[in-house]
Design an enzyme around this catalytic site. Structure first.
Site, mmCIF file in Angstrom:
data_model
loop_
_atom_site.group_PDB
_atom_site.id
_atom_site.type_symbol
_atom_site.label_atom_id
_atom_site.label_comp_id
_atom_site.label_asym_id
_atom_site.label_seq_id
_atom_site.Cartn_x
_atom_site.Cartn_y
_atom_site.Cartn_z
ATOM 1 N N LEU A 7 10.991 -51.280 25.343
ATOM 2 C CA LEU A 7 11.131 -50.374 26.473
ATOM 3 C C LEU A 7 9.775 -49.829 26.903
ATOM 4 C CD1 LEU A 7 14.238 -48.302 25.260
ATOM 5 C CD2 LEU A 7 14.220 -50.289 26.784
ATOM 6 N N ASP A 36 7.223 -42.293 36.103
ATOM 7 C CA ASP A 36 6.874 -41.966 34.727
ATOM 8 C C ASP A 36 8.087 -41.317 34.061
ATOM 9 O OD1 ASP A 36 5.865 -40.535 32.369
ATOM 10 O OD2 ASP A 36 3.859 -41.037 33.139
ATOM 11 N N ARG A 74 11.655 -52.193 38.629
ATOM 12 C CA ARG A 74 12.504 -53.365 38.832
ATOM 13 C C ARG A 74 13.963 -53.000 38.583
ATOM 14 N NH1 ARG A 74 9.054 -57.259 35.016
ATOM 15 N NH2 ARG A 74 7.934 -55.313 34.592
ATOM 16 N N ASN A 116 -5.625 -58.781 27.376
ATOM 17 C CA ASN A 116 -4.339 -58.666 28.059
ATOM 18 C C ASN A 116 -4.665 -58.155 29.451
ATOM 19 O OD1 ASN A 116 -1.801 -58.054 29.041
ATOM 20 N ND2 ASN A 116 -1.118 -57.003 27.187
ATOM 21 N N ARG A 138 -3.123 -63.151 26.712
ATOM 22 C CA ARG A 138 -1.684 -63.046 26.948
ATOM 23 C C ARG A 138 -1.377 -63.636 28.324
ATOM 24 N NH1 ARG A 138 1.808 -58.065 29.263
ATOM 25 N NH2 ARG A 138 3.873 -58.949 28.913
ATOM 26 N N GLU A 182 1.074 -56.325 20.078
ATOM 27 C CA GLU A 182 0.954 -57.639 20.699
ATOM 28 C C GLU A 182 -0.437 -58.223 20.509
ATOM 29 O OE1 GLU A 182 3.516 -57.790 24.608
ATOM 30 O OE2 GLU A 182 2.728 -55.761 24.352
ATOM 31 N N HIS A 223 8.352 -60.936 26.984
ATOM 32 C CA HIS A 223 7.934 -59.993 25.931
ATOM 33 C C HIS A 223 8.045 -60.638 24.555
ATOM 34 C CE1 HIS A 223 9.235 -56.622 28.881
ATOM 35 N NE2 HIS A 223 7.926 -56.781 28.964
ATOM 36 N N ASN A 242 7.287 -49.960 30.948
ATOM 37 C CA ASN A 242 7.514 -50.078 32.390
ATOM 38 C C ASN A 242 8.358 -51.316 32.677
ATOM 39 O OD1 ASN A 242 7.057 -49.096 35.097
ATOM 40 N ND2 ASN A 242 5.821 -50.933 35.389
ATOM 41 N N GLY A 243 8.090 -52.383 31.910
ATOM 42 C CA GLY A 243 8.975 -53.542 31.860
ATOM 43 C C GLY A 243 9.828 -53.427 30.611
#
Length: 394
Positions: free
Chosen positions: A206, A279, A238, A7, A90, A381, A179, A208-209
Site C-alpha cells: 500500500l 496524501d 488510480r 529507481n 527497477r 526493493e 510490485h 500511492n500505487g
C-alpha cells in the site's frame, strides 16, 4: 562488488549504493520533484547527511549530482566511477518477454520502450534512468529488474482473461502483475519468520500505487494488478477496479475523448478523486474532523482490500499470514485496523495495542490466539534489486 541501485520515477530518483555480497549500504538517497522549482535532495551515509532544496531540471542532472556526492573527496563513498561495477534498475513492466533479471542491451531497451503504453507513468522514466546511467557509468554492467518477473508463476487459469483466445495467443494480453520486487522481498521475510516454506500468504503493498498478491510456496499465484498497473485496489490517483463499460459511456454518451478518460482514471481518480486530497495523512486528518467524503473514501479503500483478501483465501484454500508493507501499509495504523476488522471468519484477529506500537524490522500485530499471523514488514526493493543484480554478474 559495489552495486548502485536506481529507481527512476517520472519526477524522482531513489538510489542506494551497496557493497555486495555483504549487503552493506554505503549510502542512500532520493531526489524528488525533478523539473520543479521545489526539487529536493536527501542523502545519507556514514560520512554525511544532506537535506536541502536544489534546482534539478532533468534526470541527467539529478544523476550527475548523485555521482558528485559519491565522488566527493571528503564525504564520498568511492574514489572513481570505475569502482561501481554494476547498476541495477527497477523497470515496472516487462511484458511477456522478461521472466527474470537481464543484462541491459539495445534490444532490451527497445522492448522496454514497446511497453510504454502499458505503464505510461513508469517505463518511460525507467528507460530514461537507464540511458543516463549508461552515459555516466560507461564501464559498469547494467541490469534491469522487472516488477512483473515475480508474477510469472501465476497459473494460466488466473492470468488469462475471458476474451477471445487470439488476444493472448497473438498479442500477449493477460494479467502480468506488478510490485513484484516488493512482494518477493517481504514474502520471503515472512516465510523465514514463520519457518514455513509452504506458507499461504497474502501480501498487501500500500503506497500511492497499491496491489495485493496471493503467494503460496514462495510463488505468486494471483495478483490484483493486471495487464497494466491500473486495476485492483483503490490507489492514490488510480481508480482500481471499475466496470469497463464506464469507459464506453464516458466516450459515447458523455462525449469525453479517450485521452481524457485515460487521464481521469489514471491521474484524477482513486483517493484524490474521492476526497480532493492525494496524501493519506491529510485524508485521515480530514476524516477525524468530520469530512464525510474522506470517511467514505477510507471505508471504500479498506472494503476493496477486504474483498481481495476473501477471494485469495478461497483461491489458496486457506491462509497463514497477511503482510502489510510499503509507505501506507507500514505506517498507517488506521488502515491496518480497518482492513482487519470483522475478519475473524478467516482467523484474522488484530491486536489493537500491538498495532499501535512501532519497531524496526518485522512487527507482529495479531492477537496471540489468532489463527493467521498479521505482520508489518518494511519492504526493501533496493536490496532485492541489489541481490538480483549481484547474482546476475558475480
Amino acid at each position: 562488488m559495489k552495486v548502485l541501485v536506481l529507481n527512476t520515477g517520472s519526477s524522482s530518483v531513489k538510489y542506494q549504493l551497496f557493497k555486495m555480497p555483504e549487503e552493506l549500504v554505503l549510502c542512500s538517497g532520493t531526489i524528488e520533484r525533478i523539473g520543479d522549482t521545489e526539487a529536493r535532495i536527501r542523502h545519507n551515509s556514514s560520512k554525511c547527511s544532506v537535506d536541502k532544496p536544489l534546482t534539478i531540471p532533468t534526470h541527467k542532472f539529478a544523476l550527475k549530482y548523485i555521482v558528485g556526492l559519491l565522488l566527493d573527496k571528503d564525504k564520498g563513498e568511492v574514489q572513481s566511477i570505475e569502482e561501481i561495477e554494476a547498476v541495477g534498475h527497477r523497470v515496472v513492466h516487462g511484458g511477456h518477454t522478461f521472466k527474470s533479471t537481464v543484462e541491459i542491451t539495445s534490444e532490451v531497451k527497445s522492448k522496454i520502450k514497446e511497453l510504454f503504453t502499458l505503464a505510461p507513468l513508469h517505463n518511460p522514466s525507467n528507460l530514461e534512468g537507464i540511458n543516463v546511467a549508461e552515459s555516466i557509468f560507461k564501464k559498469a554492467k547494467q541490469a534491469a529488474i522487472f516488477d512483473t518477473s515475480f508474477h510469472q508463476t501465476i497459473p494460466l487459469k488466473a492470468y488469462k482473461y475471458a476474451i477471445p483466445n487470439e488476444f493472448l495467443d497473438n498479442h500477449h494480453i493477460r494479467l502480468f502483475g506488478f510490485h513484484g520486487t516488493s512482494h518477493k522481498y517481504v514474502s520471503q521475510k515472512a516465510i523465514d519468520y514463520l519457518d514455513n516454506k509452504k506458507a499461504k500468504i497474502i501480501s498487501i503493498h500500500l503506497g500511492n500505487g497499491c496491489s495485493i498478491s496471493a503467494i503460496r510456496n514462495g510463488e505468486s499465484k494471483d495478483h490484483s494488478l493486471g495487464f497494466s498497473p491500473f486495476n485492483g485496489l483503490i490507489m492514490g490517483t488510480r481508480s482500481g477496479d471499475i466496470d469497463h463499460t464506464l469507459i464506453f459511456y464516458l466516450v459515447n454518451t458523455l462525449n469525453y475523448e479517450l485521452d481524457e478518460v485515460k487521464s481521469i482514471l489514471q491521474s484524477k481518480s482513486g483517493m484524490l478523486g474521492l476526497t480532493g486530497f492525494n496524501d493519506l495523512r491529510d485524508i485521515i486528518a480530514e476524516a477525524k474532523r468530520g469530512n464525510k467524503k474522506c470517511k467514505l473514501a477510507l471505508e471504500m479503500n479498506a472494503y476493496r482490500i477486504k474483498k481481495y483478501i476473501g477471494s485469495y483465501v478461497a483461491a489458496m484454500n486457506g491462509l497463514d499470514c497477511i503482510i502489510f508493507t510499503a509507505g501506507i501499509g507500514e505506517n498507517s495504523k488506521l488502515i491496518r485496523e480497518m482492513v482487519c476488522s470483522e475478519m475473524d471468519i478467516f482467523g484474522i484477529e488484530l491486536d489493537e495495542e500491538k498495532n499501535n506500537k512501532s519497531k524496526s524490522g518485522i512487527l507482529e500485530i495479531n492477537k496471540n490466539n489468532s489463527k493467521v499471523k498479521i505482520l508489518v514488514i518494511p519492504t526493501n526493493e533496493e536490496l532485492e534489486i541489489a541481490r538480483q543484480t549481484f547474482d546476475l554478474f558475480k
